[in-house]
Design a protein around this motif. Structure first.
Motif, PDB file in Angstrom:
ATOM      1  N   SER A 197       0.899  -1.355  -0.066  1.00 27.51           N
ATOM      2  CA  SER A 197      -0.044   0.047  -0.036  1.00 27.51           C
ATOM      3  C   SER A 197       0.779   1.412  -0.057  1.00 27.51           C
ATOM      4  N   ASP A 198       2.158   1.177  -0.049  1.00 26.67           N
ATOM      5  CA  ASP A 198       3.163   2.335  -0.004  1.00 26.67           C
ATOM      6  C   ASP A 198       2.783   3.341  -0.948  1.00 26.67           C
ATOM      7  N   GLN A 199       2.959   2.830  -2.277  1.00 22.58           N
ATOM      8  CA  GLN A 199       2.887   3.908  -3.389  1.00 22.58           C
ATOM      9  C   GLN A 199       1.461   4.442  -3.313  1.00 22.58           C
ATOM     10  N   PRO A 200       0.457   3.930  -3.263  1.00 27.60           N
ATOM     11  CA  PRO A 200      -0.830   4.465  -3.201  1.00 27.60           C
ATOM     12  C   PRO A 200      -0.927   5.713  -2.027  1.00 27.60           C
ATOM     13  N   LEU A 201      -0.664   5.245  -0.978  1.00 32.01           N
ATOM     14  CA  LEU A 201      -0.558   5.885   0.115  1.00 32.01           C
ATOM     15  C   LEU A 201       0.440   7.286   0.017  1.00 32.01           C
ATOM     16  N   ALA A 202       1.519   6.978  -0.317  1.00 32.77           N
ATOM     17  CA  ALA A 202       2.444   7.990  -0.729  1.00 32.77           C
ATOM     18  C   ALA A 202       1.752   9.130  -1.644  1.00 32.77           C
ATOM     19  N   ARG A 203       1.144   8.499  -2.686  1.00 29.51           N
ATOM     20  CA  ARG A 203       0.753   9.527  -3.554  1.00 29.51           C
ATOM     21  C   ARG A 203      -0.519  10.508  -3.132  1.00 29.51           C
ATOM     22  N   ILE A 261      -9.461   4.153   1.118  1.00 26.98           N
ATOM     23  CA  ILE A 261      -9.379   2.695   1.597  1.00 26.98           C
ATOM     24  C   ILE A 261      -9.824   1.764   0.676  1.00 26.98           C
ATOM     25  N   THR A 262     -10.594   2.272  -0.418  1.00 26.66           N
ATOM     26  CA  THR A 262     -10.769   1.131  -1.699  1.00 26.66           C
ATOM     27  C   THR A 262      -9.528   1.038  -2.189  1.00 26.66           C
ATOM     28  N   VAL A 263      -8.664   2.099  -2.688  1.00 22.00           N
ATOM     29  CA  VAL A 263      -7.437   1.760  -3.440  1.00 22.00           C
ATOM     30  C   VAL A 263      -6.569   1.096  -2.684  1.00 22.00           C
ATOM     31  N   VAL A 264      -6.329   1.286  -1.337  1.00 26.03           N
ATOM     32  CA  VAL A 264      -5.434   0.553  -0.495  1.00 26.03           C
ATOM     33  C   VAL A 264      -5.763  -0.895  -0.297  1.00 26.03           C
ATOM     34  N   ASN A 265      -7.038  -1.157  -0.253  1.00 24.51           N
ATOM     35  CA  ASN A 265      -7.404  -2.644  -0.330  1.00 24.51           C
ATOM     36  C   ASN A 265      -7.201  -3.264  -1.641  1.00 24.51           C
ATOM     37  N   ARG A 266      -7.404  -2.805  -2.814  1.00 19.86           N
ATOM     38  CA  ARG A 266      -7.201  -2.970  -4.126  1.00 19.86           C
ATOM     39  C   ARG A 266      -5.577  -3.322  -4.203  1.00 19.86           C
ATOM     40  N   ALA A 267      -4.878  -2.593  -3.914  1.00 20.69           N
ATOM     41  CA  ALA A 267      -3.392  -2.681  -3.933  1.00 20.69           C
ATOM     42  C   ALA A 267      -2.731  -4.023  -3.154  1.00 20.69           C
ATOM     43  N   ILE A 268      -3.287  -3.946  -2.051  1.00 18.41           N
ATOM     44  CA  ILE A 268      -2.916  -5.214  -0.893  1.00 18.41           C
ATOM     45  C   ILE A 268      -3.328  -6.434  -1.610  1.00 18.41           C
ATOM     46  N   ASP A 269      -4.474  -6.629  -1.892  1.00 18.15           N
ATOM     47  CA  ASP A 269      -5.171  -7.597  -2.709  1.00 18.15           C
ATOM     48  C   ASP A 269      -4.430  -8.088  -3.904  1.00 18.15           C
ATOM     49  N   ALA A 270      -3.866  -7.004  -4.540  1.00 22.07           N
ATOM     50  CA  ALA A 270      -3.431  -7.388  -6.066  1.00 22.07           C
ATOM     51  C   ALA A 270      -1.896  -7.902  -5.833  1.00 22.07           C
ATOM     52  N   VAL A 271      -1.193  -7.435  -4.945  1.00 19.49           N
ATOM     53  CA  VAL A 271       0.062  -7.462  -4.766  1.00 19.49           C
ATOM     54  C   VAL A 271       0.876  -8.052  -3.641  1.00 19.49           C
ATOM     55  N   CYS A 272      -0.052  -8.042  -2.434  1.00 21.47           N
ATOM     56  CA  CYS A 272       0.910  -8.558  -1.126  1.00 21.47           C
ATOM     57  C   CYS A 272       0.873 -10.201  -1.339  1.00 21.47           C
TER      58      CYS A 272
END
Length: 135
Positions: free
Chosen positions: A53-59, A105-116
């Motif tokens: 979630s680092d990149q979407p949160l930093a943006r 929150i939606t973007v963070v959940n998607r990022a984690i679901d996609a690449v964690c």
């Protein structure tokens, strides 16, 4: 590819090592200054979620945003599994509107679901092989 191994350093005590020079102390809950294997799994999950979630949160929050990912889950000792692992990502979202918070929150959940990878593996299950080798 990074090589990983553990070396026995005492009764139920190991040092985990990597070919990149990292190390971590591993042992039972009764030993101070070490992580249990289950704790390392939980930390790996929390770190993976944080990094994913680092990149979407930093943006949205800026490069210097502060985040803490807490993870918990009690072991079911009858079955020797963790039936539930719970993560909580703590962030300061006070500068965002309610709509911006919901979108983040939606973007963070998607990022984690996609690449964690750790979370995806735990959710999907995995095959594990084990072999004893005469060294």
């Amino acid at each position: 590819m990074t090589e990983l191994w553990v070396e026995r350093t005492g009764t139920r005590r190991y040092t985990g090592r990597s070919s990149r020079g990292a190390q971590v102390l591993i042992g039972g809950e009764d030993v101070d200054g070490v992580f249990t294997p289950g704790e390392l799994m939980k930390i790996a999950l929390a770190a993976c979620s944080g990094m994913s979630s680092d990149q979407p949160l930093a943006r949205r929050l800026g490069d210097d945003y502060r985040a803490v990912v807490k993870v918990s889950g009690a072991a079911d000792r009858d079955n020797e599994i963790y039936p539930l692992l719970e993560e909580k990502l703590e962030l300061d979202l006070s500068g965002l509107t309610q709509q911006e918070k919901e979108r983040l929150i939606t973007v963070v959940n998607r990022a984690i679901d996609a690449v964690c990878t750790v979370g995806r593996t735990l959710k999907a299950g995995t095959s594990v092989t084990f072999e004893v080798v005469d060294a």
